[in-house]
Design a protein around this motif. Structure first.
Motif, PDB file in Angstrom:
ATOM      1  N   SER A 226      43.248  36.961  39.444  1.00 26.82           N
ATOM      2  CA  SER A 226      43.705  35.597  39.670  1.00 26.82           C
ATOM      3  C   SER A 226      42.520  34.656  39.485  1.00 26.82           C
ATOM      4  O   SER A 226      41.475  34.838  40.135  1.00 26.82           O
ATOM      5  CB  SER A 226      44.271  35.443  41.091  1.00 26.82           C
ATOM      6  OG  SER A 226      44.601  34.092  41.339  1.00 26.82           O
ATOM      7  N   PRO A 227      42.625  33.642  38.612  1.00 28.25           N
ATOM      8  CA  PRO A 227      41.502  32.723  38.393  1.00 28.25           C
ATOM      9  C   PRO A 227      41.085  31.974  39.653  1.00 28.25           C
ATOM     10  O   PRO A 227      39.950  31.532  39.767  1.00 28.25           O
ATOM     11  CB  PRO A 227      42.035  31.762  37.322  1.00 28.25           C
ATOM     12  CG  PRO A 227      43.128  32.511  36.642  1.00 28.25           C
ATOM     13  CD  PRO A 227      43.744  33.348  37.712  1.00 28.25           C
ATOM     14  N   ALA A 228      42.007  31.814  40.595  1.00 26.15           N
ATOM     15  CA  ALA A 228      41.700  31.174  41.867  1.00 26.15           C
ATOM     16  C   ALA A 228      42.005  32.163  42.981  1.00 26.15           C
ATOM     17  O   ALA A 228      43.167  32.378  43.327  1.00 26.15           O
ATOM     18  CB  ALA A 228      42.516  29.892  42.043  1.00 26.15           C
TER      19      ALA A 228
ATOM     20  N   ALA B 188      37.170  31.784  47.162  1.00 22.47           N
ATOM     21  CA  ALA B 188      35.863  32.361  46.826  1.00 22.47           C
ATOM     22  C   ALA B 188      35.395  31.825  45.486  1.00 22.47           C
ATOM     23  O   ALA B 188      34.204  31.614  45.274  1.00 22.47           O
ATOM     24  CB  ALA B 188      35.953  33.879  46.779  1.00 22.47           C
ATOM     25  N   PHE B 189      36.344  31.602  44.577  1.00 26.78           N
ATOM     26  CA  PHE B 189      36.038  31.011  43.272  1.00 26.78           C
ATOM     27  C   PHE B 189      37.316  30.446  42.678  1.00 26.78           C
ATOM     28  O   PHE B 189      38.422  30.829  43.065  1.00 26.78           O
ATOM     29  CB  PHE B 189      35.421  32.041  42.312  1.00 26.78           C
ATOM     30  CG  PHE B 189      36.271  33.252  42.072  1.00 26.78           C
ATOM     31  CD1 PHE B 189      37.291  33.248  41.125  1.00 26.78           C
ATOM     32  CD2 PHE B 189      36.054  34.417  42.809  1.00 26.78           C
ATOM     33  CE1 PHE B 189      38.080  34.366  40.911  1.00 26.78           C
ATOM     34  CE2 PHE B 189      36.839  35.544  42.596  1.00 26.78           C
ATOM     35  CZ  PHE B 189      37.849  35.519  41.647  1.00 26.78           C
ATOM     36  N   ASP B 190      37.160  29.515  41.773  1.00 27.35           N
ATOM     37  CA  ASP B 190      38.288  28.941  41.037  1.00 27.35           C
ATOM     38  C   ASP B 190      37.822  28.664  39.616  1.00 27.35           C
ATOM     39  O   ASP B 190      37.125  27.679  39.351  1.00 27.35           O
ATOM     40  CB  ASP B 190      38.774  27.654  41.707  1.00 27.35           C
ATOM     41  CG  ASP B 190      40.064  27.132  41.078  1.00 27.35           C
ATOM     42  OD1 ASP B 190      40.432  27.617  39.985  1.00 27.35           O
ATOM     43  OD2 ASP B 190      40.711  26.252  41.682  1.00 27.35           O
ATOM     44  N   VAL B 191      38.171  29.565  38.707  1.00 24.96           N
ATOM     45  CA  VAL B 191      37.751  29.446  37.306  1.00 24.96           C
ATOM     46  C   VAL B 191      38.948  29.142  36.411  1.00 24.96           C
ATOM     47  O   VAL B 191      38.977  29.522  35.249  1.00 24.96           O
ATOM     48  CB  VAL B 191      37.034  30.742  36.842  1.00 24.96           C
ATOM     49  CG1 VAL B 191      35.711  30.914  37.562  1.00 24.96           C
ATOM     50  CG2 VAL B 191      37.921  31.976  37.060  1.00 24.96           C
ATOM     51  N   SER B 192      39.930  28.433  36.988  1.00 22.89           N
ATOM     52  CA  SER B 192      41.151  28.135  36.232  1.00 22.89           C
ATOM     53  C   SER B 192      40.862  27.294  34.998  1.00 22.89           C
ATOM     54  O   SER B 192      41.574  27.413  33.988  1.00 22.89           O
ATOM     55  CB  SER B 192      42.153  27.396  37.129  1.00 22.89           C
ATOM     56  OG  SER B 192      42.483  28.177  38.261  1.00 22.89           O
TER      57      SER B 192
END
Length: 283
Positions: A238-240, A214-218
């Protein structure tokens, strides 16, 4: 650490209050001879809870990766179910906990020593097993570090201290408000554990969508940064995150938080009319 501190504080205080109420009732009713069986039941419950946590840790360490993920994910969902039930149960019965325990204790005193041990064991053991299961799943969600365990231990120590002060009358706690606001905090923590359990089941190939993020803000919130660690430890963020994790989090936190803060139905019955005063006696 904070999320696990909250778990240890909340769950530990419930057990501490139960023990304090049992001890106070036996002392005030001049039944000090029953304190030894009562403490025997309490210590047996604590030992069972510790053994349960050790079994969970040992069992998972002997499994393959996919089996570990399936085991951890399933237990995470079970733990969330238990904790959700506990949150609503304590919110409903906090004001009447003392009366309920007194009635059970009266029945146990009438039945003898074994019943006394069993009553204390069941009263504390239920809280202990729930605490062990939820802390274990929260530690798995936070990662294999000492911080979650330390947070839970500090929470339990704080709970024991507060329980003792409450028993001694040195501190007054509005239990209804305390369990309401800590319960709301646990709803958020439980939502994170539930989402993490779903992720584990995806890792085990039981649920689909592991690669559908849905998102990946790592890159913006690195998992090893202090703020990434803070979000992971408090909210299990969880960033991802996959779409299924996000949907699971929302499907849990929105209805549960809404139901938790809904005003309870008034069960008060209409007041009976006051009896008519007797006519004044003629002099």
């Amino acid at each position: 650490m904070f999320a696990n501190y909250l778990i240890g504080l909340r769950e530990g205080l419930e057990a501490s209050l139960v023990v304090g109420i049992l001890v106070a009732y036996l002392v005030k009713s001049d039944r000090r001879d029953r304190l030894v069986p009562m403490w025997t039941g309490v210590l047996a419950a604590v030992a069972l809870s510790l053994a349960f946590g050790a079994v969970l840790t040992f069992s998972s360490s002997q499994m393959t990766f996919k089996a570990q993920e399936a085991f951890g994910g399933s237990l995470s969902i079970v733990a969330v179910g238990f904790v959700t039930w506990m949150i609503f149960w304590m919110r409903r019965t906090a004001r009447h906990l003392r009366t309920e325990l007194h009635s059970r204790l009266d029945a146990a005193l009438a039945m003898g020593t074994v019943a006394m041990v069993a009553t204390a064991f069941i009263a504390v053991g239920r809280e202990g097993l729930e605490t062990a299961l939820f802390i274990w799943t929260a530690v798995q969600a936070a990662g294999q570090t000492t911080d979650p365990v330390l947070g839970a231990a500090l929470g339990l120590v704080s709970a024991v201290l507060l329980g003792y002060l409450f028993y001694r009358g040195a501190v007054k706690i509005n239990l209804a408000k305390f369990f309401t606001w800590t319960g709301a905090g646990l709803v958020v923590v439980a939502a994170g554990v539930f989402s993490y359990g779903v992720h584990d089941l995806q890792e085990a190939s039981i649920l689909p969508g592991l690669d559908n993020h849905a998102f990946d803000v790592s890159s913006t919130i690195p998992p090893d940064s202090w703020y990434g660690t803070l979000l992971k430890g408090t909210l299990n963020f969880s960033p991802a995150s996959t779409w299924l994790e996000v949907v699971a989090w929302l499907l849990y936190v929105v209805p549960v938080m809404t139901l938790f803060f809904l005003p309870g139905r008034s069960r008060a019955t209409p007041a009976a009319p006051a009896p008519a005063e007797a006519p004044a006696q003629a002099r």
